[in-house]
Design a protein around this motif. Structure first.
Motif, PDB file in Angstrom:
ATOM      1  N   SER A 184      10.369  18.417  67.395  1.00  0.00           N
ATOM      2  CA  SER A 184      10.282  18.889  66.010  1.00  0.00           C
ATOM      3  C   SER A 184       8.980  19.645  65.745  1.00  0.00           C
ATOM      4  CB  SER A 184      10.378  17.723  65.028  1.00  0.00           C
ATOM      5  OG  SER A 184      11.603  17.069  65.167  1.00  0.00           O
ATOM      6  N   VAL A 185       7.859  19.090  66.188  1.00  0.00           N
ATOM      7  CA  VAL A 185       6.598  19.794  65.891  1.00  0.00           C
ATOM      8  C   VAL A 185       6.540  21.118  66.648  1.00  0.00           C
ATOM      9  CG1 VAL A 185       5.098  17.919  65.096  1.00  0.00           C
ATOM     10  CG2 VAL A 185       5.339  18.327  67.532  1.00  0.00           C
ATOM     11  N   ILE A 186       7.086  21.146  67.863  1.00  0.00           N
ATOM     12  CA  ILE A 186       7.129  22.429  68.588  1.00  0.00           C
ATOM     13  C   ILE A 186       7.978  23.416  67.800  1.00  0.00           C
ATOM     14  CG2 ILE A 186       8.000  23.581  70.664  1.00  0.00           C
ATOM     15  CD1 ILE A 186       7.125  21.143  72.266  1.00  0.00           C
TER      16      ILE A 186
ATOM     17  N   LEU B 205      -0.678  17.309  60.194  1.00  0.00           N
ATOM     18  CA  LEU B 205      -0.062  17.140  58.876  1.00  0.00           C
ATOM     19  C   LEU B 205       1.360  16.613  58.950  1.00  0.00           C
ATOM     20  CD1 LEU B 205      -1.370  20.375  57.161  1.00  0.00           C
ATOM     21  CD2 LEU B 205      -2.118  18.053  56.727  1.00  0.00           C
ATOM     22  N   VAL B 206       2.077  16.946  60.031  1.00  0.00           N
ATOM     23  CA  VAL B 206       3.474  16.528  60.075  1.00  0.00           C
ATOM     24  C   VAL B 206       3.620  15.112  60.618  1.00  0.00           C
ATOM     25  CG1 VAL B 206       5.737  17.010  61.053  1.00  0.00           C
ATOM     26  CG2 VAL B 206       4.342  18.877  60.224  1.00  0.00           C
ATOM     27  N   THR B 207       2.982  14.827  61.735  1.00  0.00           N
ATOM     28  CA  THR B 207       3.198  13.500  62.331  1.00  0.00           C
ATOM     29  C   THR B 207       1.919  12.693  62.502  1.00  0.00           C
ATOM     30  OG1 THR B 207       2.903  14.317  64.567  1.00  0.00           O
ATOM     31  CG2 THR B 207       5.135  14.343  63.707  1.00  0.00           C
ATOM     32  N   ARG B 208       0.767  13.298  62.261  1.00  0.00           N
ATOM     33  CA  ARG B 208      -0.515  12.625  62.523  1.00  0.00           C
ATOM     34  C   ARG B 208      -0.604  12.179  63.975  1.00  0.00           C
ATOM     35  NH1 ARG B 208      -5.125  10.516  59.363  1.00  0.00           N
ATOM     36  NH2 ARG B 208      -5.090  12.037  57.713  1.00  0.00           N
ATOM     37  N   GLY B 209       0.109  12.865  64.859  1.00  0.00           N
ATOM     38  CA  GLY B 209       0.064  12.476  66.263  1.00  0.00           C
ATOM     39  C   GLY B 209       1.072  11.393  66.599  1.00  0.00           C
ATOM     40  N   GLY B 210       1.750  10.877  65.591  1.00  0.00           N
ATOM     41  CA  GLY B 210       2.654   9.752  65.808  1.00  0.00           C
ATOM     42  C   GLY B 210       4.057  10.197  66.138  1.00  0.00           C
TER      43      GLY B 210
ATOM     44  N   GLY C  31       3.244   6.387  67.274  1.00  0.00           N
ATOM     45  CA  GLY C  31       2.311   5.979  68.320  1.00  0.00           C
ATOM     46  C   GLY C  31       1.357   7.130  68.527  1.00  0.00           C
ATOM     47  N   ASP C  32       1.212   7.591  69.775  1.00  0.00           N
ATOM     48  CA  ASP C  32       0.510   8.868  69.889  1.00  0.00           C
ATOM     49  C   ASP C  32       1.336   9.815  70.739  1.00  0.00           C
ATOM     50  OD1 ASP C  32       0.019   7.520  72.195  1.00  0.00           O
ATOM     51  OD2 ASP C  32      -2.060   7.053  71.660  1.00  0.00           O
ATOM     52  N   SER C  33       2.633   9.845  70.449  1.00  0.00           N
ATOM     53  CA  SER C  33       3.552  10.627  71.281  1.00  0.00           C
ATOM     54  C   SER C  33       3.518  12.111  70.959  1.00  0.00           C
ATOM     55  CB  SER C  33       4.962  10.107  71.108  1.00  0.00           C
ATOM     56  OG  SER C  33       5.311  10.161  69.750  1.00  0.00           O
ATOM     57  N   THR C  34       2.865  12.508  69.859  1.00  0.00           N
ATOM     58  CA  THR C  34       2.762  13.948  69.618  1.00  0.00           C
ATOM     59  C   THR C  34       1.301  14.386  69.553  1.00  0.00           C
ATOM     60  OG1 THR C  34       2.986  13.563  67.246  1.00  0.00           O
ATOM     61  CG2 THR C  34       4.961  14.209  68.407  1.00  0.00           C
ATOM     62  N   GLN C  35       0.407  13.599  70.143  1.00  0.00           N
ATOM     63  CA  GLN C  35      -1.001  14.018  70.146  1.00  0.00           C
ATOM     64  C   GLN C  35      -1.201  15.128  71.169  1.00  0.00           C
ATOM     65  OE1 GLN C  35      -3.077  12.895  68.000  1.00  0.00           O
ATOM     66  NE2 GLN C  35      -3.481  10.711  68.096  1.00  0.00           N
ATOM     67  N   ILE C  36      -1.878  16.206  70.769  1.00  0.00           N
ATOM     68  CA  ILE C  36      -2.383  17.140  71.758  1.00  0.00           C
ATOM     69  C   ILE C  36      -3.901  16.979  71.779  1.00  0.00           C
ATOM     70  CG2 ILE C  36      -0.456  18.749  71.572  1.00  0.00           C
ATOM     71  CD1 ILE C  36      -2.284  20.549  69.895  1.00  0.00           C
ATOM     72  N   LEU C  37      -4.568  17.648  72.672  1.00  0.00           N
ATOM     73  CA  LEU C  37      -5.991  17.359  72.862  1.00  0.00           C
ATOM     74  C   LEU C  37      -6.815  17.415  71.581  1.00  0.00           C
ATOM     75  CD1 LEU C  37      -6.982  18.865  76.305  1.00  0.00           C
ATOM     76  CD2 LEU C  37      -7.185  16.504  75.555  1.00  0.00           C
ATOM     77  N   VAL C  38      -6.597  18.453  70.773  1.00  0.00           N
ATOM     78  CA  VAL C  38      -7.457  18.557  69.585  1.00  0.00           C
ATOM     79  C   VAL C  38      -7.208  17.432  68.598  1.00  0.00           C
ATOM     80  CG1 VAL C  38      -8.213  20.934  69.411  1.00  0.00           C
ATOM     81  CG2 VAL C  38      -5.886  20.365  68.821  1.00  0.00           C
TER      82      VAL C  38
END
Lengths: 437, 311
Positions: free
Chosen positions: B176-178, B251-256, B258-265
């Motif tokens: 989704s974020v992609i 803004l969309v997932t806060r990396g969540g 868990g942290d499954s949508t975290q990218i480096l920044v």
């Protein structure tokens, strides 16, 4: 330019006034009066000369803020010399904003700090100690648990403005429809009641917000805790805590609780509860004003409040939350700030907030005032407060919920087993709490 | 040798050097100093508790100390480090974003590069996602994709295709974020490629048609090579931008979840700024990200040079 001129003028006027006072040898006798046009003869009780203090409030800007502004109006009437600049800062950003401002000497004089932030701010040297100042007058009147969150390193750095605990809020009409006479008092009863609602009342029985804070009653109820601050131990992945998480997951898996939205759980929980699509939620007194705006509670009497159901230990454990008034150590108007807090936090004003908003007072004397007693919600929470669990007052307290916020949803979605999810949290804690076991 | 060349260039282009001096100075102040400061901080243990602060009359001096490579070792090889997993995810994120930005952007540019009625209207509409502030897009998409009242699930449910937890389950949230980022970034690529298309001389196409080239051949042998310069630039930019794109994910997932949508920044932000702020760790991540992108840009330039581009 003109502004500087004015301040210098005022400063010299203040100097002059002080010098006059010193010469006359007149001490502020503490009785508010002296309503004579003679400016220089003012008594100290009238407060400092024309100062402006800034207050950052983090309350809900639609429901709560107007009432706080009412109190400020009253304060202005009583202390015309102290101008209060009110700023409402969204709660999510407030902690960061305050730290940035405090580092650079641009912080507000008075801040409304969440109980989990107070120790952190104090550890960063940002707060003025309040012991012995007007702000902390009659400290003995405060309930011990809310007051405890203001102590750091043996000093008092704030006074509790409002306290809160999680409770079981329920829709009386829906429970009746399902034939549930009394609100559930144990987790097992909670499950039965929720399933009954689902079967008979055409609504979801329960909605659990998948946020870390809202998992705490389950962990406490099973005899677990996040950390043990006395022994410097991380206890978030002990068998007790895991069992608590399993109880919450079982409610969801069995269909007793709706499958929560993992991206915006809180808002969905509120939306469902307000619309009458959900019969029970676990939430705090801050949400009551919001609940009353929904169609399910157009009749306010339809909202029931009970302590959080007890876990396997037979005890109900609910986390203590709330907010404190703290004063910035770099404030140029300490005296005015203390007076402002003293006024805002008087028993009458706490009772006013209780009457208007259902916020829980932190002074025991405020509970015996008629305003408080008249509120439909507050007296019901009173019983819960005394049993609330006080979270550790360590500088990292505000961080402990973040890993839990991240992993609880993983356990809900089934991506991780309860044990693995809490092991991950424990690992994250090791990064936060260096040299803890 | 190099010094000699420099001296010669100084003699020859005194005026040009003089003209460039203010720019060099400004860049030095705006880029050079912060960069130096970042590198320096990454070798210390600076955090909120030990950096200088002015609290009223109290001036607290810096009291952090030099710790050498400790931050780098911790971040890269420390126990339960997530750096490599997150780096892998960042690479997947960057490649998918840039690939779709480019292909979809090129497709739309080709469609708009002919005489269509209402062409300018389409152009305006297609620019829209790029013109909207990113937080607006992020919250709009959050609502669109919401599990229970989102329009996407509503439509799917009505069609009997079942509903999905777009932002609440690991893989779907990442997809989704992609998707959202692709939606945001396509217009820029489209506009840039449209500019490139309009710079290709029409005579080439005419000549090709006379020679009997098929549309497909015309695309592969005229359009594509003609876009080479533009493509090279926007792909380089796209990679750097996507790699460092903070707002959408935050803004969309806060990396969540868990942290499954975290990218480096976003991960660096949560590692360094969510509690007692750790400036040293933040700087360390910054330098590591810079290193990855510098390495990429260098390789990319070499590859372009080898294929005869002027860079």
């Amino acid at each position: 330019m003109r502004k500087t001129m004015q301040t210098t003028r005022w400063r010299s006027a203040t100097m002059l006034a002080l010098a006059t006072l010193a010469m006359i040898g007149c001490r502020g006798s503490g009785d508010a009066g002296g309503d004579k046009g003679d400016k220089n003869g003012e008594k100290k009780a009238e407060g400092p000369q024309n100062t402006t203090i800034t207050w950052w409030d983090t309350s809900d800007s639609t429901n709560e803020a107007p009432k706080f502004k009412d109190l400020i109006q009253k304060f202005q009437a009583k202390y015309p010399n102290i101008k209060v600049e009110y700023q409402n800062i969204p709660f999510e950003q407030a902690r960061d904003k305050f730290k940035t401002a405090a580092q650079a000497n641009t912080a507000p004089d008075v801040m409304r700090a969440e109980v989990g932030w107070t120790a952190e701010f104090a550890s960063l040297r940002f707060l003025a100690p309040l012991e012995g100042t007007p702000a902390a007058a009659d400290a003995a009147d405060y309930l011990p648990a809310p007051l405890a969150s203001n102590k750091f390193g043996g000093k008092l750095f704030g006074v509790p403005q409002v306290t809160d605990v999680l409770a079981l809020l329920y829709n009386k009409g829906l429970l009746e429809k399902a034939g549930v006479k009394e609100p559930p008092t144990t987790m097992a009863e909670l499950k039965t009641a929720a399933l009954a609602v689902k079967a008979k009342a055409g609504a979801d029985g329960l909605y659990l917000n998948p946020g870390g804070y809202f998992l705490l009653p389950f962990i406490y109820g099973a005899g677990g805790d996040l950390v043990n601050a006395d022994e410097k131990k991380i206890t978030v992945n002990t068998p007790e805590a895991v069992k608590g998480l399993e109880v919450a997951l079982d409610l969801i898996k069995s269909g007793a609780a709706a499958k929560p939205d993992l991206n915006s759980g809180y808002n969905q929980m509120q939306a469902g509860f307000k619309d009458g699509k959900v019969a029970m939620v676990i939430n705090g007194p801050w949400s009551v004003a919001d609940d009353f705006s929904g169609k399910a509670f157009a009749d306010k009497g339809n909202l029931g409040i009970a302590p959080v159901p007890a876990g396997s230990t037979g005890k109900a454990g609910s986390p203590m939350g709330g907010h404190n008034y703290v004063v910035y150590a770099g404030s140029k108007n300490l005296t005015a700030s203390y007076q402002f807090i003293q006024f805002m936090n008087s028993a009458e004003n706490q009772a006013y907030l209780a009457k208007e908003l259902g916020l829980l007072p932190t002074r025991s004397s405020a509970y015996s005032l008629p305003d408080t007693a008249a509120n439909a919600v507050v007296p019901k929470f009173r019983a819960v407060i005394d049993k609330a669990v006080v979270r550790p007052t360590i500088p990292q307290a505000g961080q402990l919920l973040i890993p839990l916020d991240q992993q609880y949803p993983r356990a809900v979605s089934g991506d991780k087993t309860p044990q693995a999810a809490l092991d991950t949290v424990a690992n994250d804690y090791k990064q936060i709490l260096k040299d803890w076991k | 040798m190099a010094a000699g060349r420099l001296a010669r260039s100084w003699d020859k282009h005194k005026y040009a050097w003089g003209m460039a001096f203010p720019v060099v100075l400004v860049l030095g102040v705006l880029v050079g100093y912060p960069l130096y400061r970042g590198v320096y901080l990454s070798f210390t243990d600076a955090n909120e508790q030990n950096v200088a602060a002015t609290i009223g009359a109290l001036q607290v001096p810096d009291s952090f100390s030099f710790v050498g490579l400790r931050n780098y070792i911790d971040v890269l090889f420390g126990p339960n480090t997530k750096f490599w997993a997150v780096l892998g995810r960042t690479v997947v994120w960057t490649i998918s974003c840039v690939f779709f930005h480019y292909t979809i952007g090129l497709g739309l540019a080709l469609l708009l590069n002919r005489e269509v009625r209402g062409r300018s209207l389409y152009r305006v509409l297609l620019i829209l996602p790029w013109a909207v502030p990113s937080f607006v897009s992020a919250f709009a998409w959050k609502l669109i994709l919401a599990r229970d009242n989102g329009i996407v699930n509503h439509v799917l449910g009505t069609l009997g295709l079942g509903t999905f937890d777009w932002l609440g389950s690991d893989t779907l949230a990442f997809i989704s974020v992609i998707g959202i980022n692709i939606w945001v970034g396509v217009p820029f690529n489209m506009v840039a490629l449209l500019g490139g298309l309009q710079a290709i001389p029409a005579e080439l196409y005419e000549a090709a048609e006379v020679d009997g080239a098929s549309p497909w051949q015309r695309f592969w042998h005229i359009t594509f090579p003609g876009l080479r310069t533009v493509s090279a630039s926007i792909i380089l930019l796209g990679v750097i931008w996507s790699f460092n794109l903070f707002a959408i994910i935050f803004l969309v997932t806060r990396g969540g979840p868990g942290d499954s949508t975290q990218i480096l920044v976003t991960y660096a932000f949560s590692a360094a700024f969510e509690g007692i702020r750790d400036y040293a760790v933040a700087a360390t991540y910054g330098i590591l990200i810079l290193g990855v992108l510098l390495a990429y840009a260098t390789v990319y330039r070499r590859a372009l040079r080898a294929s005869g581009e002027v860079w």
